[in-house]
Motif scaffolding. Structure first.
Motif, PDB file in Angstrom:
ATOM      1  N   GLY A 158      92.235  29.386  18.887  1.00 50.42           N
ATOM      2  CA  GLY A 158      92.599  28.096  18.306  1.00 50.42           C
ATOM      3  C   GLY A 158      91.408  27.368  17.712  1.00 50.42           C
ATOM      4  N   THR A 159      90.266  27.450  18.398  1.00 48.82           N
ATOM      5  CA  THR A 159      89.058  26.785  17.906  1.00 48.82           C
ATOM      6  C   THR A 159      88.554  27.437  16.620  1.00 48.82           C
ATOM      7  OG1 THR A 159      88.448  26.140  20.158  1.00 48.82           O
ATOM      8  CG2 THR A 159      86.702  26.099  18.512  1.00 48.82           C
ATOM      9  N   VAL A 160      88.517  28.774  16.619  1.00 48.73           N
ATOM     10  CA  VAL A 160      87.979  29.490  15.459  1.00 48.73           C
ATOM     11  C   VAL A 160      88.922  29.429  14.259  1.00 48.73           C
ATOM     12  CG1 VAL A 160      87.330  31.782  14.614  1.00 48.73           C
ATOM     13  CG2 VAL A 160      86.511  31.002  16.830  1.00 48.73           C
ATOM     14  N   LEU A 161      90.222  29.563  14.506  1.00 50.36           N
ATOM     15  CA  LEU A 161      91.176  29.629  13.396  1.00 50.36           C
ATOM     16  C   LEU A 161      91.651  28.264  12.901  1.00 50.36           C
ATOM     17  CD1 LEU A 161      93.466  32.661  14.312  1.00 50.36           C
ATOM     18  CD2 LEU A 161      91.502  32.590  12.765  1.00 50.36           C
ATOM     19  N   PHE A 162      91.622  27.264  13.778  1.00 44.66           N
ATOM     20  CA  PHE A 162      92.193  25.975  13.391  1.00 44.66           C
ATOM     21  C   PHE A 162      91.184  24.827  13.422  1.00 44.66           C
ATOM     22  CE2 PHE A 162      95.798  28.453  15.032  1.00 44.66           C
ATOM     23  CZ  PHE A 162      96.583  28.477  13.895  1.00 44.66           C
ATOM     24  N   LEU A 163      90.487  24.654  14.543  1.00 47.63           N
ATOM     25  CA  LEU A 163      89.631  23.474  14.673  1.00 47.63           C
ATOM     26  C   LEU A 163      88.414  23.527  13.749  1.00 47.63           C
ATOM     27  CD1 LEU A 163      89.028  20.782  15.953  1.00 47.63           C
ATOM     28  CD2 LEU A 163      87.969  21.996  17.876  1.00 47.63           C
ATOM     29  N   PHE A 196      89.458  23.072  10.177  1.00 45.89           N
ATOM     30  CA  PHE A 196      89.881  21.685   9.994  1.00 45.89           C
ATOM     31  C   PHE A 196      88.670  20.779   9.799  1.00 45.89           C
ATOM     32  CE2 PHE A 196      90.555  17.539  12.076  1.00 45.89           C
ATOM     33  CZ  PHE A 196      91.503  17.012  11.219  1.00 45.89           C
ATOM     34  N   CYS A 197      87.631  20.974  10.611  1.00 47.10           N
ATOM     35  CA  CYS A 197      86.414  20.164  10.476  1.00 47.10           C
ATOM     36  C   CYS A 197      85.741  20.401   9.132  1.00 47.10           C
ATOM     37  CB  CYS A 197      85.441  20.492  11.607  1.00 47.10           C
ATOM     38  SG  CYS A 197      86.001  19.965  13.229  1.00 47.10           S
ATOM     39  N   LEU A 198      85.657  21.652   8.724  1.00 46.54           N
ATOM     40  CA  LEU A 198      85.037  21.962   7.426  1.00 46.54           C
ATOM     41  C   LEU A 198      85.835  21.359   6.277  1.00 46.54           C
ATOM     42  CD1 LEU A 198      84.031  25.675   8.099  1.00 46.54           C
ATOM     43  CD2 LEU A 198      82.511  23.682   7.979  1.00 46.54           C
ATOM     44  N   LEU A 199      87.156  21.453   6.365  1.00 43.95           N
ATOM     45  CA  LEU A 199      88.012  20.851   5.340  1.00 43.95           C
ATOM     46  C   LEU A 199      87.858  19.332   5.329  1.00 43.95           C
ATOM     47  CD1 LEU A 199      90.211  21.314   3.190  1.00 43.95           C
ATOM     48  CD2 LEU A 199      91.899  21.085   5.021  1.00 43.95           C
ATOM     49  N   GLY A 200      87.793  18.740   6.523  1.00 45.33           N
ATOM     50  CA  GLY A 200      87.597  17.290   6.607  1.00 45.33           C
ATOM     51  C   GLY A 200      86.285  16.851   5.993  1.00 45.33           C
ATOM     52  N   LEU A 201      85.219  17.606   6.245  1.00 47.27           N
ATOM     53  CA  LEU A 201      83.921  17.288   5.639  1.00 47.27           C
ATOM     54  C   LEU A 201      83.983  17.413   4.125  1.00 47.27           C
ATOM     55  CD1 LEU A 201      81.529  19.040   8.172  1.00 47.27           C
ATOM     56  CD2 LEU A 201      81.636  16.589   7.670  1.00 47.27           C
ATOM     57  N   TYR A 202      84.619  18.460   3.650  1.00 46.91           N
ATOM     58  CA  TYR A 202      84.732  18.680   2.209  1.00 46.91           C
ATOM     59  C   TYR A 202      85.540  17.557   1.545  1.00 46.91           C
ATOM     60  CZ  TYR A 202      86.236  20.765  -2.190  1.00 46.91           C
ATOM     61  OH  TYR A 202      86.503  20.989  -3.522  1.00 46.91           O
ATOM     62  N   PHE A 219      83.258  14.086  11.984  1.00 53.57           N
ATOM     63  CA  PHE A 219      83.578  15.484  11.696  1.00 53.57           C
ATOM     64  C   PHE A 219      82.414  16.410  12.044  1.00 53.57           C
ATOM     65  CE2 PHE A 219      87.188  14.254   8.800  1.00 53.57           C
ATOM     66  CZ  PHE A 219      88.155  15.008   9.453  1.00 53.57           C
ATOM     67  N   VAL A 220      81.185  15.977  11.760  1.00 52.72           N
ATOM     68  CA  VAL A 220      80.019  16.805  12.090  1.00 52.72           C
ATOM     69  C   VAL A 220      79.908  16.991  13.602  1.00 52.72           C
ATOM     70  CG1 VAL A 220      77.483  16.869  12.092  1.00 52.72           C
ATOM     71  CG2 VAL A 220      78.725  16.315   9.996  1.00 52.72           C
ATOM     72  N   LEU A 221      80.056  15.906  14.353  1.00 50.06           N
ATOM     73  CA  LEU A 221      79.977  16.003  15.811  1.00 50.06           C
ATOM     74  C   LEU A 221      81.085  16.888  16.375  1.00 50.06           C
ATOM     75  CD1 LEU A 221      79.124  12.303  16.737  1.00 50.06           C
ATOM     76  CD2 LEU A 221      77.607  14.291  16.887  1.00 50.06           C
ATOM     77  N   LEU A 222      82.294  16.740  15.828  1.00 50.02           N
ATOM     78  CA  LEU A 222      83.401  17.572  16.293  1.00 50.02           C
ATOM     79  C   LEU A 222      83.166  19.036  15.947  1.00 50.02           C
ATOM     80  CD1 LEU A 222      86.173  17.675  17.659  1.00 50.02           C
ATOM     81  CD2 LEU A 222      87.195  17.234  15.417  1.00 50.02           C
ATOM     82  N   LEU A 223      82.651  19.299  14.745  1.00 52.36           N
ATOM     83  CA  LEU A 223      82.347  20.673  14.349  1.00 52.36           C
ATOM     84  C   LEU A 223      81.281  21.279  15.262  1.00 52.36           C
ATOM     85  CD1 LEU A 223      82.580  23.068  12.381  1.00 52.36           C
ATOM     86  CD2 LEU A 223      80.880  21.922  10.933  1.00 52.36           C
ATOM     87  N   LEU A 224      80.222  20.538  15.550  1.00 45.36           N
ATOM     88  CA  LEU A 224      79.186  21.039  16.441  1.00 45.36           C
ATOM     89  C   LEU A 224      79.746  21.355  17.824  1.00 45.36           C
ATOM     90  CD1 LEU A 224      76.160  18.738  15.528  1.00 45.36           C
ATOM     91  CD2 LEU A 224      76.375  21.198  15.093  1.00 45.36           C
ATOM     92  N   GLN A 225      80.585  20.452  18.340  1.00 46.06           N
ATOM     93  CA  GLN A 225      81.153  20.691  19.674  1.00 46.06           C
ATOM     94  C   GLN A 225      82.117  21.868  19.641  1.00 46.06           C
ATOM     95  OE1 GLN A 225      80.026  19.109  22.494  1.00 46.06           O
ATOM     96  NE2 GLN A 225      81.141  20.788  23.450  1.00 46.06           N
TER      97      GLN A 225
END
Length: 197
Positions: free
Chosen positions: A102-107, A110-116, A159-165
């Motif tokens: 779930g983390t690799v395929l979705f979260l 999602f973070c990368l898309l949100g940053l973009y 989004f950056v903090l969520l992506l890092l976590q």
């Protein structure tokens, strides 16, 4: 794997620190809200305007900060909302696989898309014009309102903090699946014990 686990621990420390800041932001938000309500009623009673749009906007800015910065902390402690009643009855290994996938395929996507999706609007809020030059900041349309650029920037920071976590969690899930018992205990402990409960 040990280098990756040290990297994950550094991210965990960052998320903990930001989570502790959020605790203070909650207190400040409540204080600002209490002040806003109090002076509104006192001002009506004495016939003087004591509140301002800046303080009202500050209240929802602080609430937004708690919301945006708290994502990574919530993920670290595995306190996100789950509606899957099967998950609770699965084995530790199966739950770890589901979390990893779930983390690799979705979260992470999602973070990368949100940053973009938010990068250009945030730059625009700071005054970047379509031709590449810089203009004025975006400010509130309300009288005496606050600038919008700093709070919009916090969307990117969140989004950056969520992506890092999410990356840290991925490393820890992989370590659990590879048999690192210490990481298994750490993940279980983080999901059970929140420091401010």
């Amino acid at each position: 794997m040990r280098v990756l686990l040290r990297f994950a621990q550094a991210i965990d420390r960052l998320s903990e620190m930001v989570g502790q800041w959020c605790n203070w932001l909650v207190i400040i938000t409540v204080a600002v809200g209490f002040y806003n309500v109090s002076v509104r009623y006192i001002g009506r009673f004495i016939g003087v305007q004591l509140s301002s749009n800046a303080l009202i906007e500050l209240q929802w800015y602080l609430f937004s900060l708690i919301f945006l910065l708290g994502f990574a902390y919530i993920l670290k402690h595995d306190q996100n909302v789950r509606v899957d009643f099967w998950y609770a009855h699965w084995s530790e290994r199966r739950r770890t696989w589901v979390n990893l996938i779930g983390t690799v395929l979705f979260l992470i996507p999602f973070c990368l898309l949100g940053l973009y999706a938010t990068f250009d609007p945030v730059l625009g809020s700071w005054g970047r014009l379509p031709n590449g030059t810089w203009g004025t900041w975006e400010v509130s349309s309300d009288a005496n309102g606050l600038p919008r650029a700093p709070i919009k920037t916090m969307v990117l920071v969140g989004f950056v903090l969520l992506l890092l976590q999410a990356i840290a969690q991925t490393i820890k899930y992989a370590a659990v699946l590879l048999g690192y018992q210490q990481v298994t205990q750490q993940l279980h402990q983080e999901s059970e014990n929140l420091p401010f409960e």
